[in-house]
Design a protein around this motif. Structure first.
Motif, short mmCIF file in Angstrom:
data_model
loop_
_atom_site.label_atom_id
_atom_site.label_comp_id
_atom_site.label_asym_id
_atom_site.label_seq_id
_atom_site.Cartn_x
_atom_site.Cartn_y
_atom_site.Cartn_z
N MET A 80 0.83 -1.20 0.00
CA MET A 80 0.00 0.00 0.00
C MET A 80 0.87 1.25 0.00
O MET A 80 0.57 2.22 -0.71
CB MET A 80 -0.94 -0.01 1.22
N GLU A 81 1.93 1.26 0.80
CA GLU A 81 2.82 2.42 0.84
C GLU A 81 3.48 2.65 -0.51
O GLU A 81 3.60 3.79 -0.96
CB GLU A 81 3.87 2.26 1.94
N ILE A 82 3.90 1.58 -1.18
CA ILE A 82 4.48 1.68 -2.53
C ILE A 82 3.46 2.30 -3.48
O ILE A 82 3.80 3.11 -4.34
CB ILE A 82 4.97 0.31 -3.03
N ALA A 83 2.18 1.94 -3.29
CA ALA A 83 1.10 2.44 -4.16
C ALA A 83 0.66 3.86 -3.80
O ALA A 83 -0.21 4.42 -4.46
CB ALA A 83 -0.09 1.49 -4.11
N GLY A 84 1.23 4.43 -2.71
CA GLY A 84 0.91 5.82 -2.37
C GLY A 84 0.07 6.01 -1.12
O GLY A 84 -0.29 7.14 -0.78
N TYR A 85 -0.26 4.95 -0.43
CA TYR A 85 -1.06 5.05 0.79
C TYR A 85 -0.27 5.74 1.90
O TYR A 85 0.89 5.44 2.13
CB TYR A 85 -1.48 3.65 1.25
N ILE A 86 -0.92 6.68 2.57
CA ILE A 86 -0.35 7.35 3.74
C ILE A 86 -1.35 7.18 4.88
O ILE A 86 -2.49 7.61 4.76
CB ILE A 86 -0.11 8.85 3.47
N VAL A 135 -17.06 2.38 9.78
CA VAL A 135 -15.67 2.20 9.38
C VAL A 135 -14.96 3.56 9.47
O VAL A 135 -15.53 4.59 9.11
CB VAL A 135 -15.56 1.58 7.97
N CYS A 136 -13.74 3.58 10.00
CA CYS A 136 -13.02 4.85 10.13
C CYS A 136 -12.46 5.26 8.77
O CYS A 136 -12.33 4.45 7.85
CB CYS A 136 -11.91 4.74 11.18
N SER A 137 -12.11 6.52 8.64
CA SER A 137 -11.65 7.06 7.35
C SER A 137 -10.37 6.37 6.89
O SER A 137 -10.19 6.12 5.69
CB SER A 137 -11.45 8.56 7.45
N ASP A 138 -9.46 6.04 7.80
CA ASP A 138 -8.22 5.40 7.39
C ASP A 138 -8.47 3.98 6.89
O ASP A 138 -7.90 3.57 5.89
CB ASP A 138 -7.21 5.38 8.55
N CYS A 139 -9.31 3.22 7.57
CA CYS A 139 -9.61 1.86 7.12
C CYS A 139 -10.36 1.88 5.79
O CYS A 139 -10.17 1.00 4.95
CB CYS A 139 -10.40 1.10 8.19
N HIS A 140 -11.20 2.89 5.60
CA HIS A 140 -11.90 3.03 4.32
C HIS A 140 -10.88 3.23 3.21
O HIS A 140 -10.94 2.56 2.17
CB HIS A 140 -12.88 4.21 4.40
N SER A 141 -9.95 4.13 3.42
CA SER A 141 -8.90 4.39 2.44
C SER A 141 -8.04 3.15 2.21
O SER A 141 -7.74 2.77 1.07
CB SER A 141 -8.04 5.56 2.91
N ALA A 142 -7.64 2.48 3.30
CA ALA A 142 -6.80 1.29 3.20
C ALA A 142 -7.51 0.18 2.44
O ALA A 142 -6.89 -0.51 1.61
CB ALA A 142 -6.42 0.81 4.59
N PHE A 145 -7.23 0.67 -1.25
CA PHE A 145 -5.91 0.26 -1.72
C PHE A 145 -5.81 -1.26 -1.79
O PHE A 145 -5.32 -1.83 -2.77
CB PHE A 145 -4.80 0.81 -0.82
N ILE A 146 -6.26 -1.93 -0.73
CA ILE A 146 -6.17 -3.40 -0.67
C ILE A 146 -6.95 -4.03 -1.82
O ILE A 146 -6.45 -4.95 -2.47
CB ILE A 146 -6.64 -3.93 0.70
N SER A 147 -8.15 -3.53 -2.09
CA SER A 147 -8.97 -4.12 -3.16
C SER A 147 -8.26 -4.02 -4.51
O SER A 147 -8.34 -4.93 -5.33
CB SER A 147 -10.35 -3.44 -3.23
N LYS A 148 -7.54 -2.93 -4.71
CA LYS A 148 -6.80 -2.75 -5.96
C LYS A 148 -5.57 -3.66 -6.00
O LYS A 148 -5.31 -4.32 -7.02
CB LYS A 148 -6.38 -1.29 -6.13
N ILE A 149 -4.84 -3.73 -4.90
CA ILE A 149 -3.61 -4.52 -4.84
C ILE A 149 -3.89 -6.01 -5.04
O ILE A 149 -3.19 -6.69 -5.79
CB ILE A 149 -2.87 -4.28 -3.51
N VAL A 150 -4.93 -6.51 -4.38
CA VAL A 150 -5.19 -7.96 -4.44
C VAL A 150 -6.16 -8.34 -5.55
O VAL A 150 -6.38 -9.53 -5.80
CB VAL A 150 -5.70 -8.52 -3.08
N GLY A 151 -6.76 -7.35 -6.20
CA GLY A 151 -7.68 -7.64 -7.30
C GLY A 151 -8.93 -8.37 -6.85
O GLY A 151 -9.41 -9.28 -7.53
N ARG A 152 -9.45 -7.97 -5.69
CA ARG A 152 -10.65 -8.62 -5.15
C ARG A 152 -11.72 -7.60 -4.82
O ARG A 152 -11.43 -6.45 -4.50
CB ARG A 152 -10.32 -9.35 -3.86
#
Length: 176
Positions: A80-86, A135-142, A145-152
């Motif tokens: 996620m960090e590589i993909a730009g997640y902060i 759901v908190c804003s950070d988990c929503h954002s994360a 990212f996860i859905s894109k990274i894992v393709g699910r």
């Protein structure tokens, strides 16, 4: 009239104070909650895998596969960090040091449930998570990212609505 034993108004006001930098006022409010024996409802998330419901709380260490779950979260976090997640240190976690805030939100119950779902199901299988709180804003954002990274597709039912995460986008269009 508000129920004096309801934690909701206390938590909301405490979060407002904390977000405004009034940590002393927030601390007084939490002390008043303790004095009045008002308890905040603990957050938990559930995921069903192989006809068995698995429940997680923040920082949970009780699951038999917790080592694998935390390893998956760490792997995802690096990607996620590589993909730009902060990490969002303001994500409903107040009165702790900034680095500790980032650590705490990384182990929220919905992330544990997602990680467990990912390691316990076949690639491409949608994940269905149920959460008792919003759901908190950070988990929503994360989760985006996860859905894109894992393709699910990851579907999260929180206290307010269904969130359908797919290809890094949520169906709520970031309005919840």
């Amino acid at each position: 009239e508000l129920d004096p034993k309801s934690a909701g108004p206390f938590v909301l006001l405490s979060n407002i104070y904390s977000a405004a930098g009034k940590v002393n006022d927030a601390a007084k409010l939490r002390k008043a909650m303790k004095y009045r024996d008002v308890k905040k409802k603990p957050g938990y998330s559930c995921v069903e895998v192989n006809n068995r419901v698995h429940e997680f709380t923040v920082g949970d260490m009780s699951h038999p596969q917790i080592g694998c779950i935390y390893a998956e979260l760490q792997r995802l976090h690096r990607e996620m960090e590589i993909a730009g997640y902060i990490p969002d240190g303001q994500a409903e976690v107040y009165d702790v040091e900034e680095m500790n805030k980032e650590h705490i939100v990384c182990y929220h119950s919905e992330r544990l449930a997602v990680a467990f779902g990912l390691i316990s199901t076949l690639p491409g299988t949608p994940l269905y998570i149920t959460k008792n709180l919003r759901v908190c804003s950070d988990c929503h954002s994360a989760t985006k990212f996860i859905s894109k990274i894992v393709g699910r597709k990851i579907i999260v039912r929180d206290a307010n609505r269904f969130h359908h995460f797919e290809h890094g986008v949520c169906s709520c269009r970031d309005y919840w």
